[in-house]
Design a protein around this motif. Structure first.
Motif, PDB file in Angstrom:
ATOM      1  N   ALA A   1      -5.596  -9.197   0.274  1.00 30.25           N
ATOM      2  CA  ALA A   1      -5.997  -8.095   1.147  1.00 30.25           C
ATOM      3  C   ALA A   1      -5.229  -6.830   0.782  1.00 30.25           C
ATOM      4  O   ALA A   1      -4.059  -6.893   0.390  1.00 30.25           O
ATOM      5  CB  ALA A   1      -5.718  -8.458   2.600  1.00 30.25           C
ATOM      6  N   GLU A   2      -5.903  -5.701   0.923  1.00 28.97           N
ATOM      7  CA  GLU A   2      -5.219  -4.420   0.730  1.00 28.97           C
ATOM      8  C   GLU A   2      -4.418  -4.106   1.988  1.00 28.97           C
ATOM      9  O   GLU A   2      -4.951  -4.123   3.090  1.00 28.97           O
ATOM     10  CB  GLU A   2      -6.225  -3.307   0.448  1.00 28.97           C
ATOM     11  CG  GLU A   2      -6.790  -3.377  -0.941  1.00 28.97           C
ATOM     12  CD  GLU A   2      -7.366  -2.051  -1.412  1.00 28.97           C
ATOM     13  OE1 GLU A   2      -7.348  -1.065  -0.651  1.00 28.97           O
ATOM     14  OE2 GLU A   2      -7.818  -2.021  -2.559  1.00 28.97           O
ATOM     15  N   THR A   3      -3.139  -3.843   1.795  1.00 32.46           N
ATOM     16  CA  THR A   3      -2.272  -3.438   2.900  1.00 32.46           C
ATOM     17  C   THR A   3      -1.395  -2.292   2.419  1.00 32.46           C
ATOM     18  O   THR A   3      -1.236  -2.073   1.221  1.00 32.46           O
ATOM     19  CB  THR A   3      -1.362  -4.596   3.389  1.00 32.46           C
ATOM     20  OG1 THR A   3      -0.505  -4.997   2.327  1.00 32.46           O
ATOM     21  CG2 THR A   3      -2.177  -5.783   3.873  1.00 32.46           C
TER      22      THR A   3
ATOM     23  N   THR B   1      -0.969  -5.460  -4.258  1.00 32.74           N
ATOM     24  CA  THR B   1       0.301  -5.941  -4.806  1.00 32.74           C
ATOM     25  C   THR B   1       1.404  -4.944  -4.453  1.00 32.74           C
ATOM     26  O   THR B   1       1.129  -3.777  -4.171  1.00 32.74           O
ATOM     27  CB  THR B   1       0.202  -6.185  -6.331  1.00 32.74           C
ATOM     28  OG1 THR B   1       1.381  -6.849  -6.782  1.00 32.74           O
ATOM     29  CG2 THR B   1       0.011  -4.901  -7.099  1.00 32.74           C
ATOM     30  N   GLY B   2       2.635  -5.419  -4.461  1.00 36.33           N
ATOM     31  CA  GLY B   2       3.770  -4.621  -4.001  1.00 36.33           C
ATOM     32  C   GLY B   2       4.224  -3.550  -4.968  1.00 36.33           C
ATOM     33  O   GLY B   2       3.763  -3.471  -6.112  1.00 36.33           O
ATOM     34  N   VAL B   3       5.135  -2.724  -4.505  1.00 36.37           N
ATOM     35  CA  VAL B   3       5.626  -1.584  -5.276  1.00 36.37           C
ATOM     36  C   VAL B   3       7.137  -1.647  -5.514  1.00 36.37           C
ATOM     37  O   VAL B   3       7.768  -0.638  -5.780  1.00 36.37           O
ATOM     38  CB  VAL B   3       5.252  -0.240  -4.597  1.00 36.37           C
ATOM     39  CG1 VAL B   3       3.780   0.032  -4.707  1.00 36.37           C
ATOM     40  CG2 VAL B   3       5.708  -0.201  -3.142  1.00 36.37           C
TER      41      VAL B   3
ATOM     42  N   GLY C   1       2.285  -6.787   2.692  1.00 40.55           N
ATOM     43  CA  GLY C   1       1.956  -7.918   1.848  1.00 40.55           C
ATOM     44  C   GLY C   1       2.228  -9.250   2.511  1.00 40.55           C
ATOM     45  O   GLY C   1       2.832  -9.342   3.583  1.00 40.55           O
ATOM     46  N   LYS C   2       1.781 -10.298   1.841  1.00 43.75           N
ATOM     47  CA  LYS C   2       1.856 -11.659   2.353  1.00 43.75           C
ATOM     48  C   LYS C   2       3.291 -12.143   2.550  1.00 43.75           C
ATOM     49  O   LYS C   2       3.588 -12.880   3.487  1.00 43.75           O
ATOM     50  CB  LYS C   2       1.119 -12.584   1.383  1.00 43.75           C
ATOM     51  CG  LYS C   2       1.044 -14.024   1.806  1.00 43.75           C
ATOM     52  CD  LYS C   2       0.253 -14.816   0.780  1.00 43.75           C
ATOM     53  CE  LYS C   2       0.452 -16.303   0.971  1.00 43.75           C
ATOM     54  NZ  LYS C   2      -0.218 -17.064  -0.077  1.00 43.75           N
ATOM     55  N   SER C   3       4.198 -11.716   1.679  1.00 43.54           N
ATOM     56  CA  SER C   3       5.581 -12.211   1.766  1.00 43.54           C
ATOM     57  C   SER C   3       6.367 -11.548   2.891  1.00 43.54           C
ATOM     58  O   SER C   3       7.500 -11.940   3.169  1.00 43.54           O
ATOM     59  CB  SER C   3       6.307 -12.022   0.430  1.00 43.54           C
ATOM     60  OG  SER C   3       6.487 -10.651   0.156  1.00 43.54           O
ATOM     61  N   GLY C   4       5.791 -10.532   3.526  1.00 44.47           N
ATOM     62  CA  GLY C   4       6.453  -9.908   4.672  1.00 44.47           C
ATOM     63  C   GLY C   4       7.500  -8.881   4.284  1.00 44.47           C
ATOM     64  O   GLY C   4       7.558  -8.425   3.149  1.00 44.47           O
ATOM     65  N   ASP C   5       8.326  -8.563   5.242  1.00 42.44           N
ATOM     66  CA  ASP C   5       9.310  -7.504   5.062  1.00 42.44           C
ATOM     67  C   ASP C   5      10.627  -8.081   4.545  1.00 42.44           C
ATOM     68  O   ASP C   5      10.946  -9.252   4.727  1.00 42.44           O
ATOM     69  CB  ASP C   5       9.572  -6.798   6.398  1.00 42.44           C
ATOM     70  CG  ASP C   5       8.332  -6.066   6.903  1.00 42.44           C
ATOM     71  OD1 ASP C   5       7.353  -5.940   6.151  1.00 42.44           O
ATOM     72  OD2 ASP C   5       8.348  -5.637   8.075  1.00 42.44           O
ATOM     73  N   TYR C   6      11.387  -7.206   3.879  1.00 44.62           N
ATOM     74  CA  TYR C   6      12.703  -7.564   3.353  1.00 44.62           C
ATOM     75  C   TYR C   6      13.627  -6.374   3.562  1.00 44.62           C
ATOM     76  O   TYR C   6      13.223  -5.225   3.382  1.00 44.62           O
ATOM     77  CB  TYR C   6      12.619  -7.875   1.843  1.00 44.62           C
ATOM     78  CG  TYR C   6      13.967  -7.934   1.172  1.00 44.62           C
ATOM     79  CD1 TYR C   6      14.763  -9.067   1.259  1.00 44.62           C
ATOM     80  CD2 TYR C   6      14.462  -6.840   0.470  1.00 44.62           C
ATOM     81  CE1 TYR C   6      16.005  -9.117   0.659  1.00 44.62           C
ATOM     82  CE2 TYR C   6      15.711  -6.873  -0.136  1.00 44.62           C
ATOM     83  CZ  TYR C   6      16.475  -8.018  -0.030  1.00 44.62           C
ATOM     84  OH  TYR C   6      17.709  -8.052  -0.618  1.00 44.62           O
TER      85      TYR C   6
END
Length: 162
Positions: free
Chosen positions: A25-27, A112-114, A153-158
């Motif tokens: 999904a686009e987030t 995908t993440g940045v 994203g799917k992995s959540g926040d960090y």
């Protein structure tokens, strides 16, 4: 002890491949990275007052970091090209170091993440500072390049431990 997640860019036989993000999904995804350039106090002062022979060190480093974030997929194997919606590079003096703290932020609405874009921006901004001031201080050191936080994203926040 929990199991570590499998590497996503390496197949079972060790072959490298770009991850298929087509089904994700686009987030809105944001990442913040930092790095430090330690230098002599006199070098820091020269940069802050704008007396470097090569020109505006801070302005040039900001632009270099932004440009690097946009080219991350060309520099880091298997990174996806992203339509970044925002990149910022902030540089502030740290007189206790003495030196400069670089903070880079990258944002995208995508699949995908940045993190790599933020890390690349911070790294290249630090390298640019070194390049522009090396004539007066070759002993400068670059350190502390790390991901400070990410969201989306799917992995959540960090958020890194300070």
């Amino acid at each position: 002890m929990s199991e570590r997640p499998a590497l996503t860019h390496i197949g079972a036989s060790g072959e490298a491949h770009m991850v298929d993000v087509g089904g994700k999904a686009e987030t809105v995804r944001t990442a913040i990275a930092e790095g430090f350039v330690a230098m002599q106090a006199e070098t820091l002062e020269m940069i802050l007052v704008g007396n470097a022979k090569k020109g505006d060190v801070l302005g040039t480093a900001r632009i270099a970091g932004i440009m690097a974030a946009k080219k991350t997929h060309e520099l880091i194997p298997l990174c996806h090209p992203l339509l970044l919606t925002k990149v910022s590079v902030d540089i502030e003096p740290d007189h206790a170091l003495p030196g400069l703290k670089v903070t880079a932020m990258a944002r995208v609405t995508g699949k995908t993440g940045v993190e790599m874009e933020a890390l690349t921006a911070a790294s290249v901004a630090c390298l640019t500072i070194y390049d522009m001031a090396k004539a007066v201080d070759r002993a400068m050191t670059i350190s502390g390049i790390r991901l400070m936080e990410k969201s989306g994203g799917k992995s959540g926040d960090y958020k890194a431990q300070v």
